[in-house]
Design an enzyme around this catalytic site. Structure first.
Site, PDB file in Angstrom:
ATOM      1  N   SER A 151      30.558  29.011  -5.252  1.00 18.75           N
ATOM      2  CA  SER A 151      29.736  27.857  -4.892  1.00 18.75           C
ATOM      3  C   SER A 151      29.286  27.952  -3.441  1.00 18.75           C
ATOM      4  O   SER A 151      30.081  27.888  -2.508  1.00 18.75           O
ATOM      5  CB  SER A 151      30.516  26.563  -5.107  1.00 18.75           C
ATOM      6  OG  SER A 151      29.729  25.493  -4.623  1.00 18.75           O
ATOM      7  N   HIS A 195      26.471  29.879  -7.555  1.00 21.64           N
ATOM      8  CA  HIS A 195      26.491  28.473  -7.983  1.00 21.64           C
ATOM      9  C   HIS A 195      25.897  27.620  -6.868  1.00 21.64           C
ATOM     10  O   HIS A 195      26.361  27.649  -5.726  1.00 21.64           O
ATOM     11  CB  HIS A 195      27.920  28.025  -8.291  1.00 21.64           C
ATOM     12  CG  HIS A 195      27.999  26.649  -8.881  1.00 21.64           C
ATOM     13  ND1 HIS A 195      27.706  26.386 -10.203  1.00 21.64           N
ATOM     14  CD2 HIS A 195      28.305  25.458  -8.322  1.00 21.64           C
ATOM     15  CE1 HIS A 195      27.846  25.093 -10.436  1.00 21.64           C
ATOM     16  NE2 HIS A 195      28.208  24.500  -9.303  1.00 21.64           N
ATOM     17  N   ASP A 219      24.766  23.807  -5.750  1.00 22.68           N
ATOM     18  CA  ASP A 219      24.968  22.380  -6.019  1.00 22.68           C
ATOM     19  C   ASP A 219      23.900  21.538  -5.348  1.00 22.68           C
ATOM     20  O   ASP A 219      23.845  21.460  -4.120  1.00 22.68           O
ATOM     21  CB  ASP A 219      26.336  21.946  -5.475  1.00 22.68           C
ATOM     22  CG  ASP A 219      27.484  22.533  -6.276  1.00 22.68           C
ATOM     23  OD1 ASP A 219      27.533  22.310  -7.493  1.00 22.68           O
ATOM     24  OD2 ASP A 219      28.334  23.221  -5.670  1.00 22.68           O
ATOM     25  N   MET A 278      22.644  17.782  -4.766  1.00 22.41           N
ATOM     26  CA  MET A 278      23.141  16.388  -4.850  1.00 22.41           C
ATOM     27  C   MET A 278      22.126  15.434  -4.235  1.00 22.41           C
ATOM     28  O   MET A 278      21.584  15.729  -3.166  1.00 22.41           O
ATOM     29  CB  MET A 278      24.451  16.269  -4.075  1.00 22.41           C
ATOM     30  CG  MET A 278      25.518  17.235  -4.524  1.00 22.41           C
ATOM     31  SD  MET A 278      26.991  17.039  -3.527  1.00 22.41           S
ATOM     32  CE  MET A 278      27.999  18.364  -4.185  1.00 22.41           C
ATOM     33  N   HIS A 319      23.289  23.692 -10.355  1.00 25.39           N
ATOM     34  CA  HIS A 319      23.971  22.507 -10.882  1.00 25.39           C
ATOM     35  C   HIS A 319      23.335  21.270 -10.258  1.00 25.39           C
ATOM     36  O   HIS A 319      23.539  20.993  -9.082  1.00 25.39           O
ATOM     37  CB  HIS A 319      25.463  22.633 -10.517  1.00 25.39           C
ATOM     38  CG  HIS A 319      26.297  21.443 -10.880  1.00 25.39           C
ATOM     39  ND1 HIS A 319      27.581  21.272 -10.384  1.00 25.39           N
ATOM     40  CD2 HIS A 319      26.056  20.386 -11.692  1.00 25.39           C
ATOM     41  CE1 HIS A 319      28.085  20.154 -10.873  1.00 25.39           C
ATOM     42  NE2 HIS A 319      27.190  19.583 -11.660  1.00 25.39           N
ATOM     43  N   MET A 331      23.079  17.530  -9.584  1.00 27.61           N
ATOM     44  CA  MET A 331      23.762  16.234  -9.599  1.00 27.61           C
ATOM     45  C   MET A 331      22.747  15.212  -9.115  1.00 27.61           C
ATOM     46  O   MET A 331      22.868  14.640  -8.035  1.00 27.61           O
ATOM     47  CB  MET A 331      24.999  16.298  -8.696  1.00 27.61           C
ATOM     48  CG  MET A 331      26.147  17.068  -9.345  1.00 27.61           C
ATOM     49  SD  MET A 331      27.336  17.670  -8.142  1.00 27.61           S
ATOM     50  CE  MET A 331      26.585  19.247  -7.774  1.00 27.61           C
ATOM     51  N   MET A 339      33.353  19.446 -15.693  1.00 26.21           N
ATOM     52  CA  MET A 339      33.744  19.101 -14.325  1.00 26.21           C
ATOM     53  C   MET A 339      35.254  18.867 -14.289  1.00 26.21           C
ATOM     54  O   MET A 339      35.784  18.014 -15.006  1.00 26.21           O
ATOM     55  CB  MET A 339      33.004  17.843 -13.856  1.00 26.21           C
ATOM     56  CG  MET A 339      31.504  18.003 -13.696  1.00 26.21           C
ATOM     57  SD  MET A 339      30.989  19.428 -12.706  1.00 26.21           S
ATOM     58  CE  MET A 339      31.766  19.066 -11.128  1.00 26.21           C
ATOM     59  N   ASP A 366      34.045  23.715 -13.259  1.00 28.09           N
ATOM     60  CA  ASP A 366      33.662  23.507 -11.856  1.00 28.09           C
ATOM     61  C   ASP A 366      34.556  22.466 -11.178  1.00 28.09           C
ATOM     62  O   ASP A 366      34.597  21.319 -11.607  1.00 28.09           O
ATOM     63  CB  ASP A 366      32.195  23.040 -11.843  1.00 28.09           C
ATOM     64  CG  ASP A 366      31.608  22.929 -10.452  1.00 28.09           C
ATOM     65  OD1 ASP A 366      32.270  23.318  -9.479  1.00 28.09           O
ATOM     66  OD2 ASP A 366      30.456  22.444 -10.357  1.00 28.09           O
TER      67      ASP A 366
HETATM   68  C1  DX5 Z   1      31.449  19.543  -6.819  1.00 24.93           C
HETATM   69  C2  DX5 Z   1      30.586  20.748  -7.003  1.00 24.93           C
HETATM   70  C3  DX5 Z   1      31.311  22.030  -6.977  1.00 24.93           C
HETATM   71  C4  DX5 Z   1      31.992  22.373  -5.681  1.00 24.93           C
HETATM   72  C5  DX5 Z   1      33.248  23.101  -6.057  1.00 24.93           C
HETATM   73  O1  DX5 Z   1      30.676  18.419  -6.998  1.00 24.93           O
HETATM   74  O2  DX5 Z   1      29.911  20.676  -8.238  1.00 24.93           O
HETATM   75  O3  DX5 Z   1      30.499  23.107  -7.407  1.00 24.93           O
HETATM   76  O4  DX5 Z   1      31.221  23.173  -4.824  1.00 24.93           O
HETATM   77  O5  DX5 Z   1      34.009  23.255  -4.936  1.00 24.93           O
HETATM   78  P1  DX5 Z   1      35.548  23.649  -4.989  1.00 24.93           P
HETATM   79  O6  DX5 Z   1      35.666  24.968  -5.679  1.00 24.93           O
HETATM   80  O7  DX5 Z   1      35.919  23.702  -3.543  1.00 24.93           O
HETATM   81  O8  DX5 Z   1      36.248  22.537  -5.730  1.00 24.93           O
HETATM   82 ZN    ZN Z   2      28.902  22.526  -9.000  1.00 24.19          ZN
END
Ligand code: DX5
Ligand code: ZN
Length: 216
Positions: free
Chosen positions: A8, A33, A35, A37, A66, A68, A137, A175
């Protein structure tokens, strides 16, 4: 087949993003990966299209994006243009999920659906055959570095059964809070792919950590 590892980027050093992308390129990792948000669906804001494009310029492996974000439909084409190869939306954000999955495929990407820890696996019953990936998740989305929710292991088993019963080809991706210990439990339960952020980037030797995860 060995487990797919998707580091990530949220946990990388943003001032040295090219360096960290090249580390992942040269490692045994399979995907990036990414993210995204929006500060509405989750209580955090990460980054958007310019950052994806900057990563894409250097990345030699698929971008596992991903989302969000609420109302992802309006941005599907733009994520494709910014370099997404796999696009995952949240079940909780999509009123017309079937249409959203079709739109992701029509844009030329693999389609994934993410499930928050409280969302029943069975919610995917009617769309599982159309999916390339399900993202379980194992933390509440929004931040890196959170504690693994153990129930995710049972959820992987439930999802495996659903996939088998329906003859789906969807990969099981997990994840949040993944390390060598939780990763092992997940792989034993049937996970095909794992995201790891803080565990990889917080380690002394991220390349070696990725290699160890590949051997789970
Ligand atoms: C959380 C994200 C993850 C995050 C995971 O909302 O979707 O992808 O980066 O981080 P770790 O591996 O540190 O839990
Ligand atoms: Zn993620």
């Amino acid at each position: 087949m060995s487990v797919i590892i998707s580091p990530s980027v949220l946990s990388c050093d943003f001032a040295n993003i090219q360096r960290d992308v090249e580390m992942i390129n040269a490692s045994e990792a399979d995907w990036f990966h990414i993210d995204v948000m929006d500060g509405v669906f989750v209580p955090n804001i990460s980054f958007g299209f310019p950052v994806l494009e900057a990563i894409k310029k250097h990345a030699t492996k698929p971008m596992d994006v991903h989302l969000m974000i609420q109302n992802p439909d309006q941005y599907i084409e733009q994520f494709k243009k910014s370099g997404a190869d796999l696009l995952t939306v949240h079940y909780e954000c999509c009123t017309h999920l079937h249409r959203t999955i079709q739109a992701i495929h029509a844009a030329g990407m693999k389609a994934g659906v993410a499930l928050n820890p409280h969302t029943p696996i069975d919610a995917l019953q009617e769309v599982i055959e159309d999916l390339d990936l399900v993202l379980i998740m194992s933390v509440n989305p929004g931040f890196g570095g959170q504690k693994f929710i153990k129930n995710a292991v049972l959820r992987v088993e439930q999802l495996k059964n659903l996939i088998r019963n329906k003859g789906s080809h969807a990969l099981i991706h997990v994840d949040g809070g993944v390390n060598l210990e939780t990763g092992k439990q997940l792989v034993e339960a049937g996970a095909d792919a794992l995201v790891a952020g803080s565990y990889i980037f917080g380690s002394d030797n991220p390349t070696e950590t990725i290699a160890k995860m590949k051997r789970l």
